[in-house]
Structures are given as C-alpha cells and as structure tokens.
Design an enzyme around this catalytic site. Structure first.
Site, PDB file in Angstrom:
ATOM      1  N   ALA A 105     -15.792 -34.227 -58.742  1.00 41.76           N
ATOM      2  CA  ALA A 105     -16.013 -33.205 -59.773  1.00 41.76           C
ATOM      3  C   ALA A 105     -16.522 -31.917 -59.144  1.00 41.76           C
ATOM      4  O   ALA A 105     -17.720 -31.782 -58.870  1.00 41.76           O
ATOM      5  CB  ALA A 105     -17.003 -33.732 -60.808  1.00 41.76           C
ATOM      6  N   GLY A 148     -12.925 -22.241 -60.984  1.00 44.69           N
ATOM      7  CA  GLY A 148     -11.751 -23.032 -60.641  1.00 44.69           C
ATOM      8  C   GLY A 148     -11.367 -22.726 -59.208  1.00 44.69           C
ATOM      9  O   GLY A 148     -11.909 -23.300 -58.263  1.00 44.69           O
ATOM     10  N   SER A 149     -10.458 -21.744 -59.051  1.00 46.20           N
ATOM     11  CA  SER A 149     -10.079 -21.336 -57.690  1.00 46.20           C
ATOM     12  C   SER A 149     -11.295 -20.837 -56.921  1.00 46.20           C
ATOM     13  O   SER A 149     -11.443 -21.091 -55.723  1.00 46.20           O
ATOM     14  CB  SER A 149      -9.023 -20.217 -57.757  1.00 46.20           C
ATOM     15  N   ARG A 163      -4.961 -32.509 -50.162  1.00 43.62           N
ATOM     16  CA  ARG A 163      -3.708 -31.728 -50.267  1.00 43.62           C
ATOM     17  C   ARG A 163      -2.546 -32.456 -49.609  1.00 43.62           C
ATOM     18  O   ARG A 163      -1.396 -32.318 -50.043  1.00 43.62           O
ATOM     19  CB  ARG A 163      -3.919 -30.331 -49.668  1.00 43.62           C
ATOM     20  N   GLN A 201      18.914 -30.835 -64.824  1.00 43.39           N
ATOM     21  CA  GLN A 201      20.122 -30.090 -65.191  1.00 43.39           C
ATOM     22  C   GLN A 201      21.374 -30.956 -65.039  1.00 43.39           C
ATOM     23  O   GLN A 201      22.299 -30.867 -65.849  1.00 43.39           O
ATOM     24  CB  GLN A 201      20.226 -28.832 -64.306  1.00 43.39           C
ATOM     25  N   GLY A 252      22.369 -32.870 -67.970  1.00 37.08           N
ATOM     26  CA  GLY A 252      22.745 -32.146 -69.186  1.00 37.08           C
ATOM     27  C   GLY A 252      21.724 -32.427 -70.287  1.00 37.08           C
ATOM     28  O   GLY A 252      20.530 -32.599 -70.020  1.00 37.08           O
ATOM     29  N   GLU A 276      -5.926 -29.266 -56.923  1.00 37.71           N
ATOM     30  CA  GLU A 276      -6.345 -29.266 -55.517  1.00 37.71           C
ATOM     31  C   GLU A 276      -5.978 -27.946 -54.825  1.00 37.71           C
ATOM     32  O   GLU A 276      -5.581 -27.902 -53.667  1.00 37.71           O
ATOM     33  CB  GLU A 276      -5.814 -30.502 -54.793  1.00 37.71           C
ATOM     34  N   GLY A 277      -6.127 -26.876 -55.600  1.00 39.12           N
ATOM     35  CA  GLY A 277      -5.809 -25.533 -55.127  1.00 39.12           C
ATOM     36  C   GLY A 277      -4.417 -25.132 -55.572  1.00 39.12           C
ATOM     37  O   GLY A 277      -3.434 -25.787 -55.249  1.00 39.12           O
ATOM     38  N   SER A 327      -0.956 -22.737 -55.896  1.00 40.91           N
ATOM     39  CA  SER A 327      -0.118 -22.169 -54.818  1.00 40.91           C
ATOM     40  C   SER A 327      -0.719 -20.875 -54.280  1.00 40.91           C
ATOM     41  O   SER A 327      -0.650 -20.598 -53.072  1.00 40.91           O
ATOM     42  CB  SER A 327       1.301 -21.900 -55.343  1.00 40.91           C
TER      43      SER A 327
HETATM   44  C1  LIG Z   1      -4.400 -32.585 -64.322  1.00 35.71           C
HETATM   45  C2  LIG Z   1      -5.504 -31.924 -63.557  1.00 35.71           C
HETATM   46  C3  LIG Z   1      -6.385 -32.707 -62.809  1.00 35.71           C
HETATM   47  C4  LIG Z   1      -7.435 -32.121 -62.117  1.00 35.71           C
HETATM   48  N1  LIG Z   1      -8.330 -32.903 -61.438  1.00 35.71           N
HETATM   49  C5  LIG Z   1      -9.423 -32.349 -60.875  1.00 35.71           C
HETATM   50  C6  LIG Z   1     -10.435 -33.163 -60.285  1.00 35.71           C
HETATM   51  O1  LIG Z   1     -10.316 -34.393 -60.213  1.00 35.71           O
HETATM   52  N2  LIG Z   1     -11.559 -32.561 -59.812  1.00 35.71           N
HETATM   53  C7  LIG Z   1     -11.738 -31.207 -59.857  1.00 35.71           C
HETATM   54  O2  LIG Z   1     -12.771 -30.735 -59.404  1.00 35.71           O
HETATM   55  N3  LIG Z   1     -10.787 -30.407 -60.403  1.00 35.71           N
HETATM   56  C8  LIG Z   1      -9.653 -30.940 -60.913  1.00 35.71           C
HETATM   57  N4  LIG Z   1      -8.686 -30.136 -61.489  1.00 35.71           N
HETATM   58  C9  LIG Z   1      -8.905 -28.698 -61.528  1.00 35.71           C
HETATM   59  C10 LIG Z   1      -7.966 -27.890 -60.644  1.00 35.71           C
HETATM   60  O3  LIG Z   1      -8.263 -28.114 -59.295  1.00 35.71           O
HETATM   61  C11 LIG Z   1      -8.090 -26.418 -61.088  1.00 35.71           C
HETATM   62  O4  LIG Z   1      -7.452 -26.340 -62.347  1.00 35.71           O
HETATM   63  C12 LIG Z   1      -7.474 -25.460 -60.095  1.00 35.71           C
HETATM   64  O5  LIG Z   1      -8.245 -25.425 -58.915  1.00 35.71           O
HETATM   65  C13 LIG Z   1      -7.340 -24.045 -60.658  1.00 35.71           C
HETATM   66  O6  LIG Z   1      -8.515 -23.616 -61.275  1.00 35.71           O
HETATM   67  P1  LIG Z   1      -8.432 -23.011 -62.764  1.00 35.71           P
HETATM   68  O7  LIG Z   1      -7.646 -23.960 -63.583  1.00 35.71           O
HETATM   69  O8  LIG Z   1      -9.810 -22.659 -63.198  1.00 35.71           O
HETATM   70  O9  LIG Z   1      -7.573 -21.689 -62.620  1.00 35.71           O
HETATM   71  P2  LIG Z   1      -8.103 -20.231 -62.180  1.00 35.71           P
HETATM   72  O10 LIG Z   1      -8.887 -20.319 -60.938  1.00 35.71           O
HETATM   73  O11 LIG Z   1      -8.722 -19.558 -63.356  1.00 35.71           O
HETATM   74  O12 LIG Z   1      -6.743 -19.503 -61.835  1.00 35.71           O
HETATM   75  C14 LIG Z   1      -5.841 -19.011 -62.838  1.00 35.71           C
HETATM   76  C15 LIG Z   1      -4.657 -18.367 -62.127  1.00 35.71           C
HETATM   77  O13 LIG Z   1      -5.124 -17.259 -61.330  1.00 35.71           O
HETATM   78  C16 LIG Z   1      -4.700 -17.445 -59.976  1.00 35.71           C
HETATM   79  N5  LIG Z   1      -5.730 -16.889 -59.090  1.00 35.71           N
HETATM   80  C17 LIG Z   1      -7.059 -17.180 -59.043  1.00 35.71           C
HETATM   81  N6  LIG Z   1      -7.643 -16.499 -58.056  1.00 35.71           N
HETATM   82  C18 LIG Z   1      -6.674 -15.762 -57.449  1.00 35.71           C
HETATM   83  C19 LIG Z   1      -6.652 -14.840 -56.336  1.00 35.71           C
HETATM   84  N7  LIG Z   1      -7.751 -14.546 -55.631  1.00 35.71           N
HETATM   85  N8  LIG Z   1      -5.474 -14.275 -56.009  1.00 35.71           N
HETATM   86  C20 LIG Z   1      -4.339 -14.569 -56.704  1.00 35.71           C
HETATM   87  N9  LIG Z   1      -4.298 -15.430 -57.746  1.00 35.71           N
HETATM   88  C21 LIG Z   1      -5.453 -16.013 -58.114  1.00 35.71           C
HETATM   89  C22 LIG Z   1      -4.568 -18.958 -59.831  1.00 35.71           C
HETATM   90  O14 LIG Z   1      -3.739 -19.284 -58.717  1.00 35.71           O
HETATM   91  C23 LIG Z   1      -3.961 -19.331 -61.158  1.00 35.71           C
HETATM   92  O15 LIG Z   1      -2.580 -19.074 -61.153  1.00 35.71           O
HETATM   93  C24 LIG Z   1      -7.597 -30.708 -62.153  1.00 35.71           C
HETATM   94  C25 LIG Z   1      -6.693 -29.924 -62.870  1.00 35.71           C
HETATM   95  C26 LIG Z   1      -5.651 -30.520 -63.560  1.00 35.71           C
HETATM   96  C27 LIG Z   1      -4.706 -29.641 -64.334  1.00 35.71           C
END
Ligand SMILES: Cc1cc2nc3c(=O)[nH]c(=O)nc-3n(C[C@H](O)[C@H](O)[C@H](O)COP(=O)(O)OP(=O)(O)OC[C@H]3O[C@@H](n4cnc5c(N)ncnc54)[C@H](O)[C@@H]3O)c2cc1C
Length: 382
Positions: A123, A130-131, A245, A338, A341, A365-366, A368
């Site tokens: 967690a 997030g990111s 990853r 695709q 169909g 896990e991060g 793209s």
């Molecule tokens: C099914 C699922 C399971 C998961 N399991 C876990 C888990 O077990 N443990 C855990 O800790 N987390 C977990 N996660 C969380 C996941 O790791 C995060 O959702 C992910 O890291 C992205 O964070 P966010 O959703 O807050 O998006 P955000 O960080 O808000 O990002 C939103 C968008 O902005 C982009 N962005 C953000 N910063 C930048 C930047 N500097 N430059 C360019 N673009 C940027 C992102 O790439 C994304 O497209 C899970 C998520 C999902 C969907």
C-alpha cells in the site's frame, strides 16, 4: 505437484501452464463473483509459485527472476486477475521481506505468503499521491515501544486476501527538497486494531482481482513492524516497484499472447468472401505485427530479469520492459479483438476480457509516463 527447487526454468513455467489450463472453465464465474477462489490460491501455494523467489533457506523455491517472469507470462495468458495477485504477493511483498526483513520477520511472515492461505499486499498509493508517491500523507508516530499509524491508502491489490500489507507512512514532516524524508515501510497485519478495509472497487477489467482502500485509524503495530530502516522506506518502495515492473511486463506479454493465439485460431476457422480470414493479407499483417511486438517485449523482460539475477542495475531496463510490453499489449489485444469482428465484442469469446485486462497494465506500478520519466533520467545522467 510441487516443482522441485532448482528445476529448469522452462519446467516450472511449463508446470504452471499445464495447471492454469484447468482454470479456464472457472474464470467467467469467478469474474462475475469478483473474487479469486480460495482453492486456486491454495493450489498456487502447493505448486510453490507463491514462494518462487523466496530462498530455499526460507522455505521457497529460490527461483530466479527469469523464472518469475516466465511464470507470470503463463499466469497472464491464463487469467490476468490471478497474475497480478501473484505478482504483488510473490514479487513486491515477499521480495521486500526477503531483501529487507529481519530473521524474525522472515520467519513470521514468509510462510503466510507462501502457504496459499492468502496473498500479501502493498500500500503506497493515496488519494492525493499516485505518480508522485513521495507526497504521501499517512503518518506514523512512536508510542511506547510500538507505532501508531494514521492515513488512508487507495487501490490496494489483494487487500481482502492479505494477512499483511506493506504500508508506507511518514515520520515527521516532509522536508523542502527532500520529499521522501521520513517515509518508513511497515509490515501491518490486516487484523491489527485500527486497520479497516473498504469494499472491493468496481473496475473495467481484472474483475476477480481485489482492489480496495485500506484505512489506518490509530492502528497500532509493534516495534518489529518496521521493515528496513526507519526513514528509508521510499527506497524500499522503489526497489519493490522495480521488481514488480518485471512482473507486470510479463503479465502483459501473457495477456497479449493469449489474445493473439485465440485470434489466429479464429481466423483459421472463420470464412468470409469464400476463404478463411487468415488468407487475407490485412489480417496476417496485423497479427504478424502483434507477434513481433510480443517477442520484442519478452526479450526486454528477460534482459531486465537477467540483469537483476546477476546483481546488476536494472531499474531502467525494467521500466523499458514495462513500458513496451504494456503498450504492446494494448495494441495486440485490440488487434486480436478486431479479427473476431462483432463476436470479439461478446463476452462468450473472451478476447474482450483480454482487452479489458490489458488496459490497466499501462497504469499500475507506474504509468507509461512515469516509465518514460525513469528512462529519461538515465539519459540525463549519462
Ligand atoms: C487495478 C489497480 C491496482 C492497483 N494496485 C495498487 C497496489 O496494490 N498498491 C498501490 O500502492 N497502488 C496500486 N495502484 C495504484 C497505481 O499504482 C496508481 O494508480 C498509479 O501509480 C497512478 O497514480 P494515479 O492513479 O494517482 O494517477 P496520477 O498520478 O494522478 O496520474 C494521472 C495521469 O497524469 C500522468 N502524470 C502524472 N505525473 C506526470 C508527469 N510528471 N508528467 C507527465 N504525466 C504525468 C499520469 O501518467 C497519468 O496519466 C493500483 C491501481 C489500479 C488501477
């Protein structure tokens, strides 16, 4: 049957492939129920898969990262919901305890992650982090000889199956210019007082995988809950994600491979304009592209795994593998759909499940974008 420690890599992956073929009739029901069946997790324990990367001295198979990747590919091809559960349990969670745990922590927790009674969880993510994971707000304060944790974690895979969650919380305030200062990793038992789980999230895909919030309200854990050193938790999170990853990249390859194999089978049988679809160059070229992407992705994954097994730096290579494999899986699953169909859009043909499940691989896990940031950092440093 439980594969022997030290058996060849192909043999363990082959055993998992044979075992997972038997899951097929159960997947649709489990996805509808939104849960992984307990006996399936139990079987994975029996197979040794849950402890595949754990050293033999700690009761695991002592398998390499290359084996981990091959097994994750097989699980991804069979059932992505199961693959991510195993990747988190056996990659990030068990891997972090093996690497950073004390002898007592390893003895107490690794058996619980290997015996098939549950799946460990990790967690890091919160609503506002997030990111930018280092901006997390969960707190930990000393209380006697233990710790009191407060905060709320989001999107915790396996939360409802987990005996323990590796949880990240901050001791003291973040320092300017040092956003990860004070972040500490804790092994939090899910039955500890003050720990609560939210309902499993309703998702686009991975329908049998549990993704839930974790609440910490004056949650009390002992001094022995600290994983690694106090204040060094962010490094533990990043190291766990590097390995994770490789797992997500391998899962992506499995998903893509299974979807494309199904599309090839369908294109052999389905006739239009008097001939099988596979006779049309447009269909062949589309599937050829997907097959090439899959093989390229596998080579990137194996390179990252091989480097890790040799103790070489592999952060950039794991990000390259995850970036390429997850994006290849989007293209490949949509190309496969695709070929079917209109039937591809129907649940009955399953290829839509692969397309939905592939979608998350560029997110968790991060994202793209985060992988590109990691790769770009190495360009600047060069
Ligand atoms: C099914 C699922 C399971 C998961 N399991 C876990 C888990 O077990 N443990 C855990 O800790 N987390 C977990 N996660 C969380 C996941 O790791 C995060 O959702 C992910 O890291 C992205 O964070 P966010 O959703 O807050 O998006 P955000 O960080 O808000 O990002 C939103 C968008 O902005 C982009 N962005 C953000 N910063 C930048 C930047 N500097 N430059 C360019 N673009 C940027 C992102 O790439 C994304 O497209 C899970 C998520 C999902 C969907």
């Amino acid at each position: 049957m439980r594969p022997e420690a030290g058996q060849t890599e192909r043999e363990l992956a082959g055993a998992v492939r044979d075992w997972s073929a038997g899951l097929a009739p159960r997947i649709a029901d489990a996805e509808r129920d939104g849960a992984l069946p307990a006996d399936v997790i139990h079987d994975l324990g029996e197979l040794g898969v849950l402890g595949m990367g754990v050293p033999e001295a700690d009761g695991g198979l002592g398998a390499s990262t290359v084996v981990f990747a091959l097994v994750l590919e097989e699980l991804g091809a069979a059932w992505a919901s199961l693959a991510i559960g195993v990747s988190v349990n056996s990659g990030i969670v068990a891997g972090s305890i093996v690497r950073y745990g004390t002898r007592e922590q390893r003895a107490r927790w690794l058996p619980r992650l290997m015996d098939g009674s549950g799946l460990g969880a990790f967690a890091l993510t919160e609503a506002s982090s997030g990111s930018d994971a280092a901006s997390l707000r969960a707190t930990a304060r000393r209380d006697g000889d233990g710790w009191v944790l407060n905060g709320r974690k989001h999107f915790v895979t396996n939360a409802h199956y987990a005996p323990l969650v590796i949880t990240f919380a901050r001791i003291g305030a973040a320092e300017p210019g040092k956003p990860h200062a004070g972040i500490t990793a804790f092994i939090v038992p899910t039955d500890a007082r003050g720990v609560s789980l939210g309902p499993s999230e309703s998702k686009m895909g991975l329908l049998a995988s549990d993704t839930s919030a974790l609440g910490l309200e004056d949650a009390r854990v002992g001094a022995d809950a600290v994983l690694g050193e106090v204040g060094r938790g962010f490094g533990i999170a990043l190291a766990g994600l590097d390995g994770g990853r490789i797992g997500v990249a391998a899962q992506s390859i499995g998903i893509a491979r299974a979807a494309v194999d199904r599309a090839i089978g369908y294109a052999r049988e389905r006739r239009q304009f008097g001939q099988p679809l596979l006779e049309f160059e447009a269909i062949r070229f589309s599937l050829s592209r997907a097959r090439t992407d899959i093989d390229a992705a596998r080579l990137l994954v194996l390179r990252a795994a091989w480097l890790r097994d040799r103790g070489c730096p592999f952060t950039r290579e794991a990000s390259m593998a995850k970036l390429f494999a997850s994006e290849a899986a989007q293209r490949a699953t949509y190309a496969a759909l695709q070929v079917f169909g209109g039937y591809g859009y129907m649940r009955e043909y399953e290829v839509e499940r692969y397309a939905r499940d592939a979608r998350v691989t560029t997110l968790y896990e991060g994202t793209s974008e985060v992988q590109r940031m990691v790769i770009a950092r190495s360009l600047v440093a060069a």
